[in-house]
Design a protein around this motif. Structure first.
Motif, PDB file in Angstrom:
ATOM      1  N   CYS A 198       0.703  -1.255   0.169  1.00  0.00           N
ATOM      2  CA  CYS A 198       0.025   0.063   0.032  1.00  0.00           C
ATOM      3  C   CYS A 198       0.757   1.235  -0.203  1.00  0.00           C
ATOM      4  O   CYS A 198       1.630   1.470   0.749  1.00  0.00           O
ATOM      5  CB  CYS A 198      -0.887  -0.149   1.236  1.00  0.00           C
ATOM      6  N   THR A 199       0.594   2.253  -0.820  1.00  0.00           N
ATOM      7  CA  THR A 199       1.124   3.513  -0.880  1.00  0.00           C
ATOM      8  C   THR A 199       0.554   4.494  -0.177  1.00  0.00           C
ATOM      9  O   THR A 199       1.158   5.721  -0.158  1.00  0.00           O
ATOM     10  CB  THR A 199       1.350   3.870  -2.510  1.00  0.00           C
ATOM     11  N   TYR A 200      -0.447   4.317   0.396  1.00  0.00           N
ATOM     12  CA  TYR A 200      -1.255   5.446   1.387  1.00  0.00           C
ATOM     13  C   TYR A 200      -0.807   5.629   2.711  1.00  0.00           C
ATOM     14  O   TYR A 200      -0.386   4.148   3.268  1.00  0.00           O
ATOM     15  CB  TYR A 200      -2.870   5.335   1.073  1.00  0.00           C
ATOM     16  N   ASP A 201      -0.605   6.426   3.347  1.00  0.00           N
ATOM     17  CA  ASP A 201      -0.149   6.880   4.612  1.00  0.00           C
ATOM     18  C   ASP A 201      -1.224   6.058   5.717  1.00  0.00           C
ATOM     19  O   ASP A 201      -2.247   6.563   5.892  1.00  0.00           O
ATOM     20  CB  ASP A 201       0.216   8.107   4.966  1.00  0.00           C
ATOM     21  N   PRO A 202      -0.723   5.030   6.437  1.00  0.00           N
ATOM     22  CA  PRO A 202      -1.670   4.571   7.606  1.00  0.00           C
ATOM     23  C   PRO A 202      -1.961   5.559   8.871  1.00  0.00           C
ATOM     24  O   PRO A 202      -2.842   5.417   9.578  1.00  0.00           O
ATOM     25  CB  PRO A 202      -1.340   3.202   8.078  1.00  0.00           C
ATOM     26  N   GLY A 203      -1.139   6.449   9.015  1.00  0.00           N
ATOM     27  CA  GLY A 203      -1.071   7.448   9.973  1.00  0.00           C
ATOM     28  C   GLY A 203      -0.557   6.753  11.098  1.00  0.00           C
ATOM     29  O   GLY A 203       0.033   5.833  11.088  1.00  0.00           O
ATOM     30  N   LEU A 204      -0.960   7.304  12.500  1.00  0.00           N
ATOM     31  CA  LEU A 204      -0.627   6.692  13.665  1.00  0.00           C
ATOM     32  C   LEU A 204      -1.860   5.765  14.209  1.00  0.00           C
ATOM     33  O   LEU A 204      -2.737   6.159  14.937  1.00  0.00           O
ATOM     34  CB  LEU A 204      -0.115   7.431  14.808  1.00  0.00           C
ATOM     35  N   GLN A 205      -1.615   4.536  13.865  1.00  0.00           N
ATOM     36  CA  GLN A 205      -2.786   3.579  14.455  1.00  0.00           C
ATOM     37  C   GLN A 205      -1.880   2.732  15.431  1.00  0.00           C
ATOM     38  O   GLN A 205      -1.625   1.430  15.347  1.00  0.00           O
ATOM     39  CB  GLN A 205      -3.292   2.484  13.370  1.00  0.00           C
ATOM     40  N   TRP A 206      -1.812   3.103  16.603  1.00  0.00           N
ATOM     41  CA  TRP A 206      -1.065   2.679  17.753  1.00  0.00           C
ATOM     42  C   TRP A 206      -1.785   2.928  19.158  1.00  0.00           C
ATOM     43  O   TRP A 206      -1.177   3.876  19.703  1.00  0.00           O
ATOM     44  CB  TRP A 206       0.393   2.717  17.596  1.00  0.00           C
ATOM     45  N   PRO A 207      -2.762   2.532  19.410  1.00  0.00           N
ATOM     46  CA  PRO A 207      -3.605   2.825  20.698  1.00  0.00           C
ATOM     47  C   PRO A 207      -2.650   3.022  22.046  1.00  0.00           C
ATOM     48  O   PRO A 207      -2.652   4.150  22.983  1.00  0.00           O
ATOM     49  CB  PRO A 207      -4.323   1.971  20.896  1.00  0.00           C
ATOM     50  N   GLU A 208      -1.858   2.196  22.185  1.00  0.00           N
ATOM     51  CA  GLU A 208      -0.742   2.112  23.320  1.00  0.00           C
ATOM     52  C   GLU A 208       0.042   3.335  23.465  1.00  0.00           C
ATOM     53  O   GLU A 208       0.245   4.063  24.385  1.00  0.00           O
ATOM     54  CB  GLU A 208      -0.108   0.831  23.363  1.00  0.00           C
ATOM     55  N   ALA A 209       0.471   3.641  22.172  1.00  0.00           N
ATOM     56  CA  ALA A 209       1.576   4.962  22.159  1.00  0.00           C
ATOM     57  C   ALA A 209       0.797   6.007  22.356  1.00  0.00           C
ATOM     58  O   ALA A 209       1.215   6.834  22.919  1.00  0.00           O
ATOM     59  CB  ALA A 209       2.314   4.979  20.759  1.00  0.00           C
ATOM     60  N   LEU A 210      -0.187   6.231  21.847  1.00  0.00           N
ATOM     61  CA  LEU A 210      -1.103   7.330  22.033  1.00  0.00           C
ATOM     62  C   LEU A 210      -1.654   7.631  23.309  1.00  0.00           C
ATOM     63  O   LEU A 210      -1.453   8.727  24.052  1.00  0.00           O
ATOM     64  CB  LEU A 210      -2.510   7.215  21.165  1.00  0.00           C
ATOM     65  N   LYS A 211      -1.878   6.339  24.112  1.00  0.00           N
ATOM     66  CA  LYS A 211      -2.290   6.638  25.470  1.00  0.00           C
ATOM     67  C   LYS A 211      -0.963   6.903  26.358  1.00  0.00           C
ATOM     68  O   LYS A 211      -1.087   7.782  27.315  1.00  0.00           O
ATOM     69  CB  LYS A 211      -2.877   5.022  26.047  1.00  0.00           C
ATOM     70  N   LEU A 212       0.304   6.380  26.105  1.00  0.00           N
ATOM     71  CA  LEU A 212       1.211   6.702  26.708  1.00  0.00           C
ATOM     72  C   LEU A 212       1.661   8.282  26.417  1.00  0.00           C
ATOM     73  O   LEU A 212       2.096   8.858  27.567  1.00  0.00           O
ATOM     74  CB  LEU A 212       2.654   5.952  26.240  1.00  0.00           C
ATOM     75  N   ALA A 213       1.580   8.876  25.403  1.00  0.00           N
ATOM     76  CA  ALA A 213       1.728   9.972  25.209  1.00  0.00           C
ATOM     77  C   ALA A 213       0.987  11.204  26.007  1.00  0.00           C
ATOM     78  O   ALA A 213       1.267  11.963  26.233  1.00  0.00           O
ATOM     79  CB  ALA A 213       1.648  10.183  23.573  1.00  0.00           C
ATOM     80  N   LYS A 214      -0.237  10.687  25.982  1.00  0.00           N
ATOM     81  CA  LYS A 214      -1.276  11.343  26.838  1.00  0.00           C
ATOM     82  C   LYS A 214      -0.813  11.657  28.131  1.00  0.00           C
ATOM     83  O   LYS A 214      -1.146  12.747  28.910  1.00  0.00           O
ATOM     84  CB  LYS A 214      -2.630  11.054  26.731  1.00  0.00           C
ATOM     85  N   LYS A 215      -0.317  10.671  28.822  1.00  0.00           N
ATOM     86  CA  LYS A 215       0.228  10.637  30.071  1.00  0.00           C
ATOM     87  C   LYS A 215       1.533  11.733  30.151  1.00  0.00           C
ATOM     88  O   LYS A 215       1.541  12.193  31.004  1.00  0.00           O
ATOM     89  CB  LYS A 215       0.671   9.303  30.708  1.00  0.00           C
TER      90      LYS A 215
END
Length: 106
Positions: free
Chosen positions: A87-104
């Motif tokens: 696939c040549t299209y960008d999936p973005g950031l699809q990693w819930p655990e990383a997003l959760k840690l970032a919010k902390k």
């Protein structure tokens, strides 16, 4: 910590930090190699290439269904593309655990 195999893990972590904290992680220092050394740098001793991604390294699949691309939100065409790892299209950031840690950490 398992992030992205043994190959792109540093780039992957930097991309996550850049997407979530762009003011703090804007630049990445890289070392360029001369063109004449490219084959040696990107080939295994058995002659196989180290460059194995179908997407040209534009995104990394962390674990099944979890991706790190070059933008925060996925390109809408990502969901419709049926080529999988090509696939040549960008999936973005699809990693819930990383997003959760970032919010902390904010």
């Amino acid at each position: 910590v398992y992030v992205a195999g043994t190959y792109n893990r540093r780039l992957c972590v930097w991309r996550v930090l850049n997407l979530l904290f762009p003011d703090r992680f804007r630049l990445l220092k890289v070392r360029f190699i001369p063109e004449r050394q490219k084959q040696k740098a990107f080939m295994h001793s058995n002659g196989r290439t180290k460059l194995t991604t179908g997407c040209g390294g534009d995104w990394v699949e962390i674990r099944h269904g979890k991706f790190v691309g070059k933008q925060l939100e996925p390109d809408p065409r990502w969901w419709r593309d049926t080529r999988g790892k090509e696939c040549t299209y960008d999936p973005g950031l699809q990693w819930p655990e990383a997003l959760k840690l970032a919010k902390k950490g904010k």
